[in-house]
Design a protein around this motif. Structure first.
Motif: not given
Length: 692
Positions: A165, A423, A567
């Protein structure tokens, strides 16, 4: 009781190599104390990384070995053409495996020597080395070197997902123009592919999709699947997502309302339980023929589904202290009618912008994409429900979660815009998403010089339209819902944009499109000036569920689940009391943190958690190991920009299938291309007779 043998001294800090190998060989695993097993695991993993680096070094040397002088140690500058086959035969690998591994070996050897050295030193492992190779392969040598120097010292405590990421975001900021060009070219090559798998099922894949539209589509499928599950369907949410996805594509759910889709799935499930598929199909057809209105039983099921606490997935709460009803889904249908308090922008454009005193949000962890301010309306006016999906204000097009720096939205730079959980997207695309989501919930976050969260809240003011707007064109209807996070560097940045507070009309703060952001910035300034805009301790610490302002404060501060390496976005997790509420935990910012369902349950599986200071979480494992986590910067420092240079590949139009070629089904593994072979004259006589 078996005698415990202590580990060699300084094993935890011993670098990999012959000394560590000898120390590991001397350890009796069965006699190692339980509390020392994680230390032993880490030491062995460092040594494994060291040996793997050596393995890839040997592969790279095979590539440059001179086959014409096989008896010497002569090397060539570049690998020979078929060097992967030498590795393939020596290790009895498949051709594809050998080509993949030898390519990685050469990238580490020739292009990323610092990454190879970190692997050899046990600083990173092989999966992280692969992440570096995968994300930096298309960069110029100068860009790759700059990013490796920037990231490698920070990558030690990151998982592969966290590393990937960050690399995606850094690559986007390294050369924003090149990143946008790559994005546009990929979208120009978008297509749908159907693949027939070996087990007879089919995989449908769409590639090259615009990120914002794809995220909205994913959120829509997710919301429908969760609603069906909560209405009583027995299937797991994962199965329901697939069924909803297929039904929306094949037309079987076309023009059905949200409620009719739920009823359709419940009818099918009842028919399967009764073993009468024909009866279920007939009932479904009768349901389709009925007027598209909301029945009382579906209304009750949907209402119960939306208001049920702790339903972020298809399982029960991992703890009695699950605060998940206060997370994410701010769809005002959950309250039964529009709340006129939240729509009073005409009376006070930034009332409550500090994020406190909204009342107790009855929401769940389904999706942040459902978050939005409600329109001003009478409390007696019910929201529009029961309309077809392509006409409903709630289901036609929903906004998404987007996060951007204020300077980027104003056009002062082209730093990437983030879709949390997905993203980065190009700055121009992100600005367009924010411009379309005027009806979303807008939050602001103030950060320090390191980019870490300091304060935040909500803002209801929106940029003023240009004084000379361009001619209006027919466009798609604006999405409803969504979540926009605006990140400000410091209060000084905000004051510099607003200018000195003197007499006379204030100057506008325009963006690239001519919209004046002064109303937004002024509302944020007023919110920061109010003492109640910091909701860390809001005076009702004994209540179990936090108010909306405190919930938003914790979500912005922590961003993701607080367990090591997780995450999961904070808006999709449970809001967990560090000290359980039933055991005296307080509902304050220093006793709250996001926890996904799995990691929330770890507290009932032997793990302990404390929060020594707000936003710093200390997890202790059942074997006594301690791991400290804290959120990453909301606005991390960008890397130094390094232009990519000319890229001829981006100037070539992407491959587009002919109009008469169907999208599937194709084989899951395409046939291997033939390697270059010398031309053969078919008329030439063979040297000898073939053996058949």
């Amino acid at each position: 009781m078996q005698q415990v043998v202590a580990l060699p001294k300084d094993l935890a800090a011993m670098p990999p190599g012959p000394e560590l190998a000898a120390a590991l060989a001397s350890i009796d695993l069965a006699a190692t104390a339980n509390e020392d097993l994680p230390v032993l695991l880490q030491a062995r993993y460092r040594q494994v990384a060291h040996e793997q680096a050596g393995l890839y070094d040997v592969m790279a040397q095979i590539g440059v070995a001179d086959p014409e002088r096989w008896f010497s140690a002569a090397r060539r500058a570049r690998p020979q053409k078929y060097w992967s086959d030498e590795v393939r035969a020596a290790l009895t690998w498949t051709r594809r495996a050998a080509e993949y591994q030898t390519e990685l070996a050469w990238v580490l050897h020739a292009h990323l020597p610092s990454v190879a050295e970190a692997l050899r030193a046990g600083v990173i492992d092989l999966p992280k080395a692969r992440v570096f190779a995968d994300h930096l392969a298309d960069l110029s040598p100068e860009q790759a070197a700059a990013l490796v120097a920037w990231v490698l010292p920070r990558a030690v405590g990151w998982t592969t997902g966290q590393l990937a990421a960050r690399l995606r975001a850094l690559v986007a900021d390294l050369d924003p123009a090149h990143f946008e060009k790559r994005y546009r070219r990929a979208v120009a090559g978008r297509e749908v592919i159907g693949m027939l798998c070996d087990d007879g099922t089919v995989t449908i894949t769409a590639v090259g999709l615009p990120a914002d539209q794809a995220q909205a589509a994913i959120d829509r499928v997710d919301r429908l699947a969760l609603a069906i599950r909560r209405a009583g369907h027995p299937s797991p949410v994962a199965h329901l997502r697939a069924d909803v996805f297929l039904g929306l594509l094949d037309g079987s759910l076309h023009h059905l309302t949200r409620d009719q889709i739920i009823r359709e799935f419940l009818t099918r499930a009842a028919a399967e339980v009764d073993g009468d598929a024909d009866a279920g199909q007939a009932a479904s057809e009768r349901a389709d023929a009925q007027p598209k209105t909301r029945t009382a039983d579906v209304a009750r099921a949907a209402s119960a589904a939306e208001e049920s606490p702790g339903c972020s997935g298809d399982g029960g709460s991992g703890s009695e202290d699950t605060d998940s009803r206060d997370n994410g889904d701010h769809d005002n249908r959950d309250r039964g009618r529009w709340d006129s308090r939240d729509g009073a922008e005409s009376r006070d454009s930034d009332r409550g912008a500090g994020g406190d005193g909204d009342g107790d949000d009855r929401v769940n962890a389904a999706s942040t994409a459902d978050t939005r301010p409600t329109p001003a309306a009478s409390p007696e006016v019910e929201p529009v429900i029961g309309a077809p999906l392509d006409e409903s204000a709630d289901d036609a097009r929903r906004g998404i979660h987007v996060r951007a720096a204020l300077s980027t939205l104003l056009g002062r730079n082209d730093r990437h815009v983030l879709l949390p959980g997905q993203g980065p997207i190009p700055a121009s695309v992100g600005r367009g998403v924010v411009a379309r989501q005027r009806g979303a919930l807008w939050r602001f976050a103030l950060v320090d010089q390191q980019g870490r969260f300091v304060r935040g809240g909500i803002v209801r003011a929106r940029p003023a339209p240009p004084t000379d707007p361009p001619p209006r064109t027919r466009t798609a209807r604006r999405p409803t819902g969504g979540l926009v996070d605006i990140i400000l560097l410091t209060e000084a940045e905000l004051d510099a944009l607003l200018g000195p507070r003197a007499g006379g009309p204030p100057d506008p703060v325009p963006d690239a499109g001519g919209h004046d952001w002064r109303p937004v910035l002024s509302a944020i300034r007023r919110a920061l000036d109010r003492p109640e805009s910091t909701p860390g301790n809001s005076g009702d610490a004994r209540r179990r569920f936090p108010r909306a302002g405190l919930r938003r404060h914790v979500q912005l501060r922590d961003q993701t689940c607080t367990f090591v390496g997780c995450r999961a976005p904070a808006e999709r997790t449970d809001l967990d009391h560090t000290v359980d509420h039933a055991r005296g935990g307080r509902t304050t910012d220093d006793d709250l943190g996001p926890a996904c369902r799995h990691d929330h349950g770890l507290k009932q599986a032997g793990w302990t958690l404390d929060q020594p200071e707000p936003g710093v979480f200390r997890w202790t494992s059942p074997l006594g190991r301690t791991y400290v986590t804290t959120a990453d910067p909301l606005l991390p420092e960008p890397p130094p920009q390094v232009p990519h240079g000319a890229d001829a590949n981006l100037d070539v139009p992407p491959f587009v299938r002919p109009d008469d070629e169907a999208c599937g089904l194709i084989e899951p593994v395409p046939p291997e291309p033939e390697r270059d072979r010398p031309a053969v004259d078919l008329d030439e006589e063979p040297d000898e007779e073939p053996p058949f």
